[in-house]
Scaffold this active site. Sequence first.
Site, mmCIF file in Angstrom:
data_model
loop_
_atom_site.group_PDB
_atom_site.id
_atom_site.type_symbol
_atom_site.label_atom_id
_atom_site.label_comp_id
_atom_site.label_asym_id
_atom_site.label_seq_id
_atom_site.Cartn_x
_atom_site.Cartn_y
_atom_site.Cartn_z
ATOM 1 C CG ASP A 49 12.196 30.941 -3.091
ATOM 2 O OD1 ASP A 49 12.550 29.791 -3.522
ATOM 3 O OD2 ASP A 49 11.581 30.839 -1.866
ATOM 4 C CG HIS A 64 3.034 33.191 -9.103
ATOM 5 N ND1 HIS A 64 2.320 32.296 -9.984
ATOM 6 C CD2 HIS A 64 4.019 32.157 -8.534
ATOM 7 C CE1 HIS A 64 2.843 31.221 -10.094
ATOM 8 N NE2 HIS A 64 3.954 31.256 -9.245
HETATM 9 P P1 IMP Z 1 10.671 27.304 -5.584
HETATM 10 O O1 IMP Z 1 11.289 27.001 -4.280
HETATM 11 O O2 IMP Z 1 10.488 28.666 -5.910
HETATM 12 O O3 IMP Z 1 11.247 26.246 -6.580
HETATM 13 O O4 IMP Z 1 9.011 26.900 -5.435
HETATM 14 C C1 IMP Z 1 8.787 26.222 -4.345
HETATM 15 C C2 IMP Z 1 7.624 25.095 -4.843
HETATM 16 O O5 IMP Z 1 6.488 25.943 -5.209
HETATM 17 C C3 IMP Z 1 7.754 24.356 -6.063
HETATM 18 O O6 IMP Z 1 8.473 23.335 -5.981
HETATM 19 C C4 IMP Z 1 6.461 24.014 -6.540
HETATM 20 O O7 IMP Z 1 5.998 22.968 -5.930
HETATM 21 C C5 IMP Z 1 5.652 25.327 -5.814
HETATM 22 N N1 IMP Z 1 5.575 26.311 -7.206
HETATM 23 C C6 IMP Z 1 6.060 27.391 -7.291
HETATM 24 N N2 IMP Z 1 5.626 28.108 -8.422
HETATM 25 C C7 IMP Z 1 4.555 27.400 -9.042
HETATM 26 C C8 IMP Z 1 3.934 27.596 -10.204
HETATM 27 O O8 IMP Z 1 3.651 28.564 -11.013
HETATM 28 N N3 IMP Z 1 2.944 26.606 -10.476
HETATM 29 C C9 IMP Z 1 2.892 25.552 -9.333
HETATM 30 N N4 IMP Z 1 3.512 25.366 -8.204
HETATM 31 C C10 IMP Z 1 4.474 26.442 -7.992
#
Ligand code: IMP
Length: 188
Positions: free
Chosen positions: A64, A168
């Site tokens: 996440d 990250h």
């Molecule tokens: P998730 O809930 O881990 O899928 O991530 C939440 C949101 O953070 C995603 O839908 C992206 O909008 C943003 N996000 C997470 N990781 C990245 C990345 O590596 N690059 C750009 N946006 C990211």
Amino acid sequence: MKVTFITGNQHKVKEAQGIFQQFDIKLEHVDLGYPEIQGKLTDVACYGATYAANKLKTPVIVEDAGLFIRALEWFPGTYSSYVQSTLGNEGILKLMKNVQDRYAEFRSVVGFATPKTEPEIFLGVVGGHIVHHEKGKEGFAYDPLFKPECYDQTFGELTLEQKNEISHRRRSLERFANWYRDFTSKKD
Ligand code: IMP
């Protein structure tokens, strides 16, 4: 070594495959939805990993992540997914108009769980700055907005391999991979 990665995000699968190759970990990908509880990244990852491990009856990881902008009191943070699909990058740039402090972090938490053990979590953070205009078409979501520290290009301008060296997700997955090596060798 093998591990099952639960995600619906193909970008994350590609990034994780690239990173795990270096650790000789084979990635199996399962797109099983899991409830995303409202809370800190660590809570979401622990809950999701435990849920998926019990459902599939196998060890799994979930990941996440989010973008945390200091001048916006670390918004969008855990709301990153929702904000990306509503305000989008243009909306973030509007909020950052005339804001001088452009420091931001991407944070990633990997949660590992088995049906039998307590979940483990691994954090990865990369610091950087929000640029004034979107740049680049690589990567996904906020990548064209984020210029990592010591780089002249945004994540959106870096190749997958370049992003994978410093991201990250690289940092959280690498921490997990090092720990997992010991975990599996203790089991054998
Ligand atoms: P998730 O809930 O881990 O899928 O991530 C939440 C949101 O953070 C995603 O839908 C992206 O909008 C943003 N996000 C997470 N990781 C990245 C990345 O590596 N690059 C750009 N946006 C990211």
